[in-house]
Enzyme design. Structure first.
Site, PDB file in Angstrom:
ATOM      1  N   ARG A  63      -4.614  10.579   4.833  1.00 27.82           N
ATOM      2  CA  ARG A  63      -3.588  11.624   4.880  1.00 27.82           C
ATOM      3  C   ARG A  63      -2.568  11.510   3.755  1.00 27.82           C
ATOM      4  NH1 ARG A  63      -6.246  10.501   8.725  1.00 27.82           N
ATOM      5  NH2 ARG A  63      -7.134  12.211   9.907  1.00 27.82           N
TER       6      ARG A  63
ATOM      7  N   ASP B  66       5.093   0.366  11.832  1.00 31.49           N
ATOM      8  CA  ASP B  66       3.876  -0.254  11.294  1.00 31.49           C
ATOM      9  C   ASP B  66       3.739  -1.729  11.684  1.00 31.49           C
ATOM     10  OD1 ASP B  66       3.256   2.173  10.227  1.00 31.49           O
ATOM     11  OD2 ASP B  66       3.896   1.703   8.187  1.00 31.49           O
TER      12      ASP B  66
ATOM     13  N   ASP C 100       4.788  20.094   7.676  1.00 31.63           N
ATOM     14  CA  ASP C 100       5.675  21.259   7.567  1.00 31.63           C
ATOM     15  C   ASP C 100       6.943  20.947   6.762  1.00 31.63           C
ATOM     16  OD1 ASP C 100       6.156  19.555   9.810  1.00 31.63           O
ATOM     17  OD2 ASP C 100       7.584  20.990  10.613  1.00 31.63           O
ATOM     18  N   LEU C 101       7.459  19.727   6.875  1.00 29.97           N
ATOM     19  CA  LEU C 101       8.715  19.419   6.178  1.00 29.97           C
ATOM     20  C   LEU C 101       8.493  19.215   4.678  1.00 29.97           C
ATOM     21  CD1 LEU C 101      10.241  17.081   8.889  1.00 29.97           C
ATOM     22  CD2 LEU C 101      10.544  19.545   8.583  1.00 29.97           C
TER      23      LEU C 101
ATOM     24  N   ILE D 163       8.263   6.915  16.609  1.00 33.42           N
ATOM     25  CA  ILE D 163       7.836   7.634  15.398  1.00 33.42           C
ATOM     26  C   ILE D 163       6.540   8.413  15.643  1.00 33.42           C
ATOM     27  CG2 ILE D 163       7.277   7.400  12.928  1.00 33.42           C
ATOM     28  CD1 ILE D 163      10.103   6.397  13.547  1.00 33.42           C
TER      29      ILE D 163
ATOM     30  N   LYS E  41       0.837  -1.204   0.000  1.00 34.74           N
ATOM     31  CA  LYS E  41       0.000   0.000   0.000  1.00 34.74           C
ATOM     32  C   LYS E  41       0.872   1.255   0.000  1.00 34.74           C
ATOM     33  CE  LYS E  41      -1.553   1.478   4.147  1.00 34.74           C
ATOM     34  NZ  LYS E  41      -1.226   2.853   4.517  1.00 34.74           N
TER      35      LYS E  41
ATOM     36  N   PRO F 133       1.960  16.462  11.090  1.00 32.88           N
ATOM     37  CA  PRO F 133       2.129  17.712  10.340  1.00 32.88           C
ATOM     38  C   PRO F 133       2.770  17.463   8.975  1.00 32.88           C
ATOM     39  CG  PRO F 133       3.840  17.508  12.007  1.00 32.88           C
ATOM     40  CD  PRO F 133       2.939  16.302  12.165  1.00 32.88           C
TER      41      PRO F 133
HETATM   42  N1  EPU Z   1       6.720  14.688  10.592  1.00 36.35           N
HETATM   43  C1  EPU Z   1       6.806  16.027  10.850  1.00 36.35           C
HETATM   44  N2  EPU Z   1       6.666  16.895   9.800  1.00 36.35           N
HETATM   45  C2  EPU Z   1       6.448  16.476   8.532  1.00 36.35           C
HETATM   46  C3  EPU Z   1       6.362  15.104   8.282  1.00 36.35           C
HETATM   47  C4  EPU Z   1       6.499  14.216   9.323  1.00 36.35           C
HETATM   48  O1  EPU Z   1       7.005  16.447  11.993  1.00 36.35           O
HETATM   49  O2  EPU Z   1       6.332  17.335   7.639  1.00 36.35           O
HETATM   50  C5  EPU Z   1       6.874  13.721  11.691  1.00 36.35           C
HETATM   51  C6  EPU Z   1       5.619  12.899  11.943  1.00 36.35           C
HETATM   52  O3  EPU Z   1       4.701  13.594  12.780  1.00 36.35           O
HETATM   53  C7  EPU Z   1       6.173  11.639  12.575  1.00 36.35           C
HETATM   54  C8  EPU Z   1       7.533  11.483  11.883  1.00 36.35           C
HETATM   55  O4  EPU Z   1       7.834  12.758  11.320  1.00 36.35           O
HETATM   56  O5  EPU Z   1       6.362  11.822  13.948  1.00 36.35           O
HETATM   57  C9  EPU Z   1       7.600  10.465  10.774  1.00 36.35           C
HETATM   58  O6  EPU Z   1       6.504  10.629   9.905  1.00 36.35           O
HETATM   59  P1  EPU Z   1       6.550  10.287   8.353  1.00 36.35           P
HETATM   60  O7  EPU Z   1       6.400  11.546   7.598  1.00 36.35           O
HETATM   61  O8  EPU Z   1       7.710   9.412   8.054  1.00 36.35           O
HETATM   62  O9  EPU Z   1       5.212   9.439   8.182  1.00 36.35           O
HETATM   63  P2  EPU Z   1       4.300   9.433   6.894  1.00 36.35           P
HETATM   64  O10 EPU Z   1       5.128   9.632   5.714  1.00 36.35           O
HETATM   65  O11 EPU Z   1       3.128  10.328   7.112  1.00 36.35           O
HETATM   66  C10 EPU Z   1       4.508   6.891   6.367  1.00 36.35           C
HETATM   67  C11 EPU Z   1       3.567   5.726   6.251  1.00 36.35           C
HETATM   68  C12 EPU Z   1       3.054   5.357   7.634  1.00 36.35           C
HETATM   69  C13 EPU Z   1       4.259   5.004   8.517  1.00 36.35           C
HETATM   70  C14 EPU Z   1       5.262   6.173   8.546  1.00 36.35           C
HETATM   71  C15 EPU Z   1       6.540   5.829   9.288  1.00 36.35           C
HETATM   72  C16 EPU Z   1       2.655   6.060   4.045  1.00 36.35           C
HETATM   73  C17 EPU Z   1       1.489   6.400   3.204  1.00 36.35           C
HETATM   74  N3  EPU Z   1       2.466   6.111   5.370  1.00 36.35           N
HETATM   75  O12 EPU Z   1       3.746   7.953   6.943  1.00 36.35           O
HETATM   76  O13 EPU Z   1       2.236   4.210   7.471  1.00 36.35           O
HETATM   77  O14 EPU Z   1       3.842   4.737   9.837  1.00 36.35           O
HETATM   78  O15 EPU Z   1       5.613   6.530   7.202  1.00 36.35           O
HETATM   79  O16 EPU Z   1       7.156   4.725   8.739  1.00 36.35           O
HETATM   80  O17 EPU Z   1       3.724   5.746   3.534  1.00 36.35           O
HETATM   81  C18 EPU Z   1       0.509   2.703   7.969  1.00 36.35           C
HETATM   82  O18 EPU Z   1       0.666   2.195   6.856  1.00 36.35           O
HETATM   83  O19 EPU Z   1      -0.189   2.175   8.879  1.00 36.35           O
HETATM   84  C19 EPU Z   1       1.141   3.995   8.269  1.00 36.35           C
HETATM   85  C20 EPU Z   1       0.706   4.811   9.216  1.00 36.35           C
END
Ligand code: EPU
Length: 424
Positions: free
Chosen positions: A98, A312, A130-131, A334, A23, A128
């Site tokens: 999201r 995950d 923001d990054l 995380i 996914k 968030p």
């Molecule tokens: N974060 C920030 N700012 C940002 C982006 C992220 O502070 O702009 C923080 C988040 O709040 C978090 C950390 O950075 O604390 C890591 O978040 P990340 O951005 O890596 O998560 P994501 O990209 O939103 C993806 C997966 C998630 C998985 C995480 C971590 C997808 C669609 N989703 O989320 O998958 O948990 O990476 O590996 O790829 C799931 O499939 O159940 C799921 C939640």
């Protein structure tokens, strides 16, 4: 809509599971189709509600999506992308998932502007973006938050730049990498995520004509190109699904053949920890066998970005450790709120206490069936696992969470001699 699952207790997993496409790889790959007006053909796409949500978003933006069923657990999708003009990802769709924010980079890059609803929080944390926005700004975009939407624009196109992510973000890396593929000049992204899904996306973009290197390391270099062409790509297998079924063998004292990928390479941090609990892994034709020793040893786990232990697979592993022979500690690094399943597991007799980011899991002699509720995608499967090992039959409510990320659960378990029932 089917909303509950009844799981019969005290079942042992013994058989094989065809692992679907990931996914979390398919979602960015579908978004990447927006980068080209030439279309895309994606294979091995899992039939999940999150994928349906991404297709609804793409259709809303003007993409024609043709879904062909190849098997019950894999679709092939042809995307026609020549008439993308709409640049808004509306709240009605983004609020459902999201990962919709993954269209931000491609839309900005292709159309020079976009308007994407802010995703808001969810059951596992604030989440968030923001990054993602700082990365786009480094490439020369201007961004503004207004009416719950991000407005981003780069009327004269994006330009290559150096950007270091202060923390590792998976979709942030994907979004900025996609935007940079068509930027003018060279982009160097540092402290990027190294997940296999990032590598899969970079490889697909390269097939489309992009010039990306370093994927799988902490620095990605992107030489911008002027256009991308149609490509055919097969989605990488779902390492999280594979790990989840390995844990099903672990908690039930069984054995499962995970078919369809090189899971040793895809799950290094997970396999190391699971071997310490008593699960053993051996290579088989086209996959990996996971086999329980019949005993679960406690283990301490820290969730980390790849190649560490994946967040995950935290909830599912916690279910297994509820029956370990001693106390385990799980530290969730995380997500700030990813222990929602704890209260549900405790309803089934688990002995867990939480202090901040730590969960202390004291192994119990047995778990007992109780009505429970799924709180998020991975939490929902942790309850299925606990229920398989419990005494009695468990009914799990709100399983729409499960359908977001696991397909054909009943059929896949049937292939392992395990029975569960979908209920309304
Ligand atoms: N974060 C920030 N700012 C940002 C982006 C992220 O502070 O702009 C923080 C988040 O709040 C978090 C950390 O950075 O604390 C890591 O978040 P990340 O951005 O890596 O998560 P994501 O990209 O939103 C993806 C997966 C998630 C998985 C995480 C971590 C997808 C669609 N989703 O989320 O998958 O948990 O990476 O590996 O790829 C799931 O499939 O159940 C799921 C939640």
């Amino acid at each position: 809509m089917i909303e509950k699952i009844k799981v019969y207790g005290k079942q042992k997993v013994n058989g094989k599971v065809n692992i679907s496409g990931a996914k979390n790889a398919a979602l960015p790959l579908l978004a990447a189709a927006l980068l080209s007006s030439d279309g895309m053909h994606l294979k091995n796409v899992p039939p999940l509600t999150d994928i349906a949500t991404m297709l609804a978003l793409l259709e809303n933006l003007g993409v024609d999506c043709q879904v062909l069923k190849n098997s019950p657990h894999a679709n092939s999708i042809k995307l026609k992308t020549d008439s993308v003009e709409n640049f808004t990802a509306p709240y009605e769709i983004v609020k459902k998932m999201r990962a919709s924010v993954l269209v931000l980079g491609p839309l900005l890059s292709r159309l020079g502007r976009c308007r994407v609803s802010l995703p808001g929080g969810c059951a596992i944390g604030v989440r968030p973006i923001d990054l993602h926005l700082k990365g786009m700004e480094a490439l020369g975009a201007t961004t503004e938050l207004r009416d719950g939407y991000v407005y981003a624009s780069a009327p004269r196109g994006l330009r290559g730049a150096e950007f270091a992510f202060p923390i590792v973000t998976v979709t942030g890396t994907e979004n900025v990498m996609m935007a940079a593929a068509l930027a003018n000049g060279t982009t160097i992204l540092k402290n990027v995520a190294r997940e296999p899904e990032i590598v899969d996306l970079a490889n697909c973009l390269n097939k489309m004509g992009a010039n990306i290197s370093g994927q799988g390391t902490d620095t990605i270099v992107i030489q911008g190109v002027t256009s991308l062409r149609c490509s055919e790509h097969t989605v990488v297998p779902d390492r999280i699904e594979a790990g989840t079924y390995a844990l099903a063998a672990g908690i039930t004292g069984g054995r499962v053949d995970l078919l369809g990928g090189d899971f040793r390479k895809l799950l290094p941090g997970f396999l190391d920890k699971m071997e310490a609990t008593g699960l053993s892994f051996s290579p088989i034709d086209d996959g990996l066998r996971a086999e329980s020793s019949g005993k679960i040893s406690p283990v301490d786990i820290d969730t980390e970005p790849f190649p560490g232990y994946p967040t995950d697979l935290q909830a599912q592993c916690m279910a297994m450790l509820c029956l370990a022979d001693g106390e385990s500690t799980i530290r969730e690094n995380i997500w700030e709120n990813r222990f929602m399943h704890v209260a549900e597991l405790m309803r089934m007799g688990a002995d867990i206490s939480i202090s901040g980011t730590h969960a202390h899991v004291r192994g119990a002699k047995h778990l007992v069936a109780a009505p429970v509720m799924a709180t998020d995608l991975r939490a929902s499967f942790s309850l299925v696992l606990a229920a398989l090992a419990a005494e009695g039959d468990t009914v799990i409510d709100r399983v729409y969470h499960l359908n977001r990320g696991y397909c054909c659960v009943k059929e896949k378990f049937a292939g392992c001699g395990v029975e569960l029932e979908r209920m309304r």
